[in-house]
Design a protein around this motif. Sequence first.
Motif, PDB file in Angstrom:
ATOM      1  N   MET A  21      28.561  -0.866  -7.172  1.00  0.00           N
ATOM      2  CA  MET A  21      28.117   0.391  -7.757  1.00  0.00           C
ATOM      3  C   MET A  21      27.815   0.224  -9.236  1.00  0.00           C
ATOM      4  O   MET A  21      26.837   0.768  -9.753  1.00  0.00           O
ATOM      5  CB  MET A  21      29.186   1.468  -7.560  1.00  0.00           C
ATOM      6  CG  MET A  21      29.365   1.926  -6.132  1.00  0.00           C
ATOM      7  SD  MET A  21      30.616   3.219  -6.001  1.00  0.00           S
ATOM      8  CE  MET A  21      29.856   4.496  -6.985  1.00  0.00           C
ATOM      9  N   GLY A  22      28.655  -0.537  -9.923  1.00  0.00           N
ATOM     10  CA  GLY A  22      28.466  -0.719 -11.355  1.00  0.00           C
ATOM     11  C   GLY A  22      27.146  -1.371 -11.695  1.00  0.00           C
ATOM     12  O   GLY A  22      26.428  -0.914 -12.601  1.00  0.00           O
ATOM     13  N   ILE A  23      26.791  -2.426 -10.972  1.00  0.00           N
ATOM     14  CA  ILE A  23      25.552  -3.139 -11.305  1.00  0.00           C
ATOM     15  C   ILE A  23      24.324  -2.336 -10.890  1.00  0.00           C
ATOM     16  O   ILE A  23      23.277  -2.367 -11.544  1.00  0.00           O
ATOM     17  CB  ILE A  23      25.541  -4.547 -10.664  1.00  0.00           C
ATOM     18  CG1 ILE A  23      24.609  -5.458 -11.453  1.00  0.00           C
ATOM     19  CG2 ILE A  23      25.172  -4.514  -9.196  1.00  0.00           C
ATOM     20  CD1 ILE A  23      25.043  -5.721 -12.869  1.00  0.00           C
ATOM     21  N   VAL A  24      24.446  -1.564  -9.811  1.00  0.00           N
ATOM     22  CA  VAL A  24      23.316  -0.736  -9.369  1.00  0.00           C
ATOM     23  C   VAL A  24      23.080   0.425 -10.334  1.00  0.00           C
ATOM     24  O   VAL A  24      21.932   0.788 -10.627  1.00  0.00           O
ATOM     25  CB  VAL A  24      23.574  -0.220  -7.941  1.00  0.00           C
ATOM     26  CG1 VAL A  24      22.554   0.850  -7.569  1.00  0.00           C
ATOM     27  CG2 VAL A  24      23.532  -1.364  -6.940  1.00  0.00           C
ATOM     28  N   LEU A  25      24.174   0.980 -10.846  1.00  0.00           N
ATOM     29  CA  LEU A  25      24.056   2.157 -11.717  1.00  0.00           C
ATOM     30  C   LEU A  25      23.925   1.804 -13.194  1.00  0.00           C
ATOM     31  O   LEU A  25      23.752   2.708 -14.022  1.00  0.00           O
ATOM     32  CB  LEU A  25      25.287   3.051 -11.542  1.00  0.00           C
ATOM     33  CG  LEU A  25      25.466   3.721 -10.178  1.00  0.00           C
ATOM     34  CD1 LEU A  25      26.816   4.429 -10.116  1.00  0.00           C
ATOM     35  CD2 LEU A  25      24.337   4.697  -9.899  1.00  0.00           C
ATOM     36  N   ALA A  26      24.011   0.527 -13.547  1.00  0.00           N
ATOM     37  CA  ALA A  26      24.111   0.135 -14.957  1.00  0.00           C
ATOM     38  C   ALA A  26      22.963   0.676 -15.799  1.00  0.00           C
ATOM     39  O   ALA A  26      23.183   1.282 -16.864  1.00  0.00           O
ATOM     40  CB  ALA A  26      24.189  -1.388 -15.073  1.00  0.00           C
ATOM     41  N   LEU A  27      21.729   0.480 -15.359  1.00  0.00           N
ATOM     42  CA  LEU A  27      20.588   0.917 -16.164  1.00  0.00           C
ATOM     43  C   LEU A  27      20.539   2.438 -16.269  1.00  0.00           C
ATOM     44  O   LEU A  27      20.277   2.993 -17.344  1.00  0.00           O
ATOM     45  CB  LEU A  27      19.284   0.382 -15.571  1.00  0.00           C
ATOM     46  CG  LEU A  27      19.006  -1.100 -15.792  1.00  0.00           C
ATOM     47  CD1 LEU A  27      17.699  -1.511 -15.102  1.00  0.00           C
ATOM     48  CD2 LEU A  27      18.940  -1.422 -17.287  1.00  0.00           C
ATOM     49  N   GLY A  28      20.790   3.117 -15.154  1.00  0.00           N
ATOM     50  CA  GLY A  28      20.787   4.571 -15.187  1.00  0.00           C
ATOM     51  C   GLY A  28      21.886   5.116 -16.079  1.00  0.00           C
ATOM     52  O   GLY A  28      21.678   6.070 -16.841  1.00  0.00           O
ATOM     53  N   ALA A  29      23.071   4.501 -16.008  1.00  0.00           N
ATOM     54  CA  ALA A  29      24.176   4.941 -16.858  1.00  0.00           C
ATOM     55  C   ALA A  29      23.865   4.680 -18.320  1.00  0.00           C
ATOM     56  O   ALA A  29      24.176   5.506 -19.193  1.00  0.00           O
ATOM     57  CB  ALA A  29      25.459   4.212 -16.451  1.00  0.00           C
TER      58      ALA A  29
END
Length: 548
Positions: free
Chosen positions: A215-223
């Motif tokens: 989840m962290g790597i998938v959401l990194a750019l959005g976060a």
Amino acid sequence: MMSRTQPLKAQAGEPAAAPMARYAMLWRWHFYAALFVMPLLIVLGITGTIYLYKPQIEAIAYPSQLYVTPEDAPRLPQQTLYDIARDSTPGGVPILTAEIHNAPDRSAQFTYLDPVEGKSSIFLNPYTGEVLAKMPTLNFNATYWIGLARQIHRGLLLGKTGEIIMELAACWTLIMIGTGVALWWPRRKKGLKQAVIPDVKKKGRPFWREIHATMGIVLALGALFFVTSGLPWTSTWGAQFKQLVAQVNLGYPPDPPGATSARHEGHEGHEGHEGQPAAPTRVQDLPLDKTAWGAGLLTVPQSAVSAGQTASAHAHAGHQDAGSDTDPAHQAGRPVGQDHDAHGAHGAAQMDMNGDMSMSGDHNMHAMPAEPVTLDQIMTLAQSSHIPDEYSIALPANRNGVYSVSYYPGDPTGEKVINVDQYSGKVINGVSYNEYGVIAKIISFAVSLHMGTYFGWVNQLLCAIIALGLCAMAVTGFVMWWKRRPAGGLGAPRIPDTLPNMRGWMIGLVVFGLIFPVTGLSMLVVWLLDRWYLARYRRQNGLAANTV
């Protein structure tokens, strides 16, 4: 604060000892960031999602206030509705703004300052003039519960202290994202598939680690976008940032001539002394929901106003306060004589090369009628200026004030504010997206994307996925910590026997701290406490006193 931890040992002669040590130290910083950010991320994610779906939630929560049954008869004139609303406010307090919604099923809405409840709205049936409801709106939002979510999102309902806490949370989230990606990075050798598809066959803590890392790597750019796009709204760093870009002419247009700032940190620039509304005259105070920037402060010269008044009105102008009952325009039931708030307009005066206020059209400064034009005339003008619907009209602050029409559609390129002479109905000046500086244009796009208004429900959905995904990251991180924590200890990641060379990271964190000074100070405190604990731990265990 720090827990007793065991040193991270590598096998003798293991070539990966240095990377393992760096991993351990990055993990410690990731842990410290998450320890602070984790509960606040849940608050930010939930309240942010609520605000994302503001239109849908309001439609469900406030149907009797916001909506009416459309009728075949035409709507009452807006000026008539204004007169009814003004006569219906507690103690006859003045109306501040008219919120324009032209859909056949929408009610008419006006805002005012309730002497007990504070900022409030009154809703009317536009076909009959019936008062549907009066209710507090909690700091310049249309409805109370949405306003509550926004205030929690911005400052935990703790005023300036809460705003600083949320600013720290945002910046520590950036640290958490950076260290989290660094912790994941070695997995790149196993391919992209493992990065985006967790191994759900694992059990216990490894299972939660898989979910957390994926989840962290998938959401990194959005976060990263979510956090950085929110930072310009913070009350300390954000305010300084906007002032800086304004000084280099990359921000929003400047203050109107002669305006005095009524900005009060901790209240989004909208609250004046003793609860009275005060217009934020500086464009740096752009609030979260992109409502306007400084209403009713642009003034028409008093000499010009007096020239157009009748003899009686001229006599009153020199002896009565603005908005008093003896003001001829006030006697006539016209919307003058009140201060303004967040729903007012930018109010930025356009200046010619000689520093004089420019006037559009054939505006005649010496032939003003005694009374202001009606709201219906302002609405007609707005429509001719390509402002179709869903906009705000801030009413003149006094006899020298102007109508300010603020339009902020989902597409920021359509943003527009026009200031209208209250007597002649002529456009005095205005500002639109094309006049913004480069940074201001970027901020405007970021605001629309952050709030989910730029490309409709898809924008809302993507933002909700990121916001709730961050909540899930906090939950999975908590579960991982809970499963590994020692009894009676904090459970910070283990300390390596030999501290690795982390100069690159240290330089990066120092630069980050200089850019965000408040966060930099908190980082220094954490670093000093960590150094103190490491020194104490090494003395107790006879380990070498290496430095980072």
